[in-house]
Write an enzyme that holds these catalytic residues in place. Structure first.
Site, PDB file in Angstrom:
ATOM      1  CB  CYS A  67      13.923 -11.839   5.561  1.00  0.00           C
ATOM      2  SG  CYS A  67      15.651 -11.540   6.022  1.00  0.00           S
ATOM      3  CG  HIS A 105      16.017 -15.252   3.486  1.00  0.00           C
ATOM      4  ND1 HIS A 105      15.086 -14.234   3.553  1.00  0.00           N
ATOM      5  CD2 HIS A 105      15.301 -16.375   3.217  1.00  0.00           C
ATOM      6  CE1 HIS A 105      13.877 -14.716   3.316  1.00  0.00           C
ATOM      7  NE2 HIS A 105      13.981 -16.004   3.116  1.00  0.00           N
ATOM      8  CG  ASP A 119      10.649 -17.140   3.137  1.00  0.00           C
ATOM      9  OD1 ASP A 119      10.565 -16.046   3.736  1.00  0.00           O
ATOM     10  OD2 ASP A 119      11.597 -17.422   2.384  1.00  0.00           O
TER      11      ASP A 119
END
Length: 270
Positions: A67, A105, A119
């Site tokens: 991430c 994250h 995302d």
């Protein structure tokens, strides 16, 4: 760092503009071209949350990332195009893990006519950005949901066949110090899932292909199949063929991958 090099890496051939069409196209192209992966963690290589690190790894070296790298790179590229981007700290498993999850994250807010969540770093999450609004949404035939938990926290619910079921986030701009502290813990702690076994995930035009340990999984809307990877050579070949990753060094970790799989699931379980 060069925007044209990034756009070439993801196969985006258009003229980028600060509009929803471009945001969707870049987001989708990124996920179809660059896999999510934690192989450097497995190989105990250093890393951080800087955009320079993400660019060098994902664009120059043509690798994938997790991430911090995936959304870090996308956020930089979108800002270079001219989008207003906010880096936000997410928390996968916050209900179960508590405060230690904060910053595990990285997620992006992009402001256009309304705010959107972008995302590309949740592995098997959304293929395209979604509006930051309470309620269900369907993307590429998978069902997701955004929930407002309280005055500060949102919850993104993953699709039913996803891995991690949800992550929470606030709209405050993330502290890079906090993100990097959590990043280093995730890279090194024996309690981190990322140090336990390889995780590699890639979106395809009709679904997802995923490696978890020595298991190869294929996911399509309403369907999931999986099988054991039989050897180190097969593992390295799958990385190259299915994910575009040339990481032959992973073969040396094969005995440890098999031992962890047996410890978690039994020798033949898949």
């Amino acid at each position: 760092m060069d925007l044209d090099a990034y756009l070439a890496r993801i196969g985006y051939a258009g003229t980028p503009r600060t509009d929803l069409e471009t945001l969707r196209a870049v987001h989708r192209a990124h996920l179809l071209a660059i896999p999510y992966e934690n192989l450097d963690v497995q190989l105990r290589r250093p890393g951080d949350v800087s955009v320079q690190h993400a660019f060098d790894k994902l664009v120059t070296q043509r690798r994938g990332g997790w991430c911090y790298e995936m959304n870090g790179l996308l956020g930089w590229a979108l800002a270079e195009i001219g989008f207003k981007v906010t880096r936000m700290a997410g928390a996968v498993g916050r209900t179960e893990r508590g405060e230690i999850s904060h910053g595990n994250h990285l997620v992006l807010r992009v402001d256009l006519d309304r705010p959107y969540i972008a995302d590309v770093g949740f592995g098997d999450g959304v293929l395209e950005p979604v509006a930051l609004a309470v309620g269900p949404m369907t993307v590429a035939e998978y069902d997701f949901r955004l929930e407002k938990l309280d005055a500060d926290w949102w919850r993104f619910h993953n699709h039913a066949l996803g891995g991690a079921p949800y992550f929470d986030f606030t709209e405050a701009a993330a502290s890079d110090t906090t993100l990097n502290t959590t990043c280093q813990w995730l890279r090194t702690s024996p309690d981190s899932i990322f140090t336990q076994f390889p995780i590699v995930q890639r979106h395809t035009p009709d679904g997802l292909v995923i490696i978890l340990g020595r298991t190869l999984r294929r996911v399509r809307p309403g369907e999931r199949t999986q099988a054991l990877i039989e050897s180190a050579d097969a593992f390295v070949d799958i990385l190259a063929r299915e994910f575009g990753l040339d990481v032959p060094e992973m073969a040396a970790l094969w005995p440890a991958i098999c031992a962890k799989h047996e410890d978690l699931f039994g020798e033949k379980a898949n």
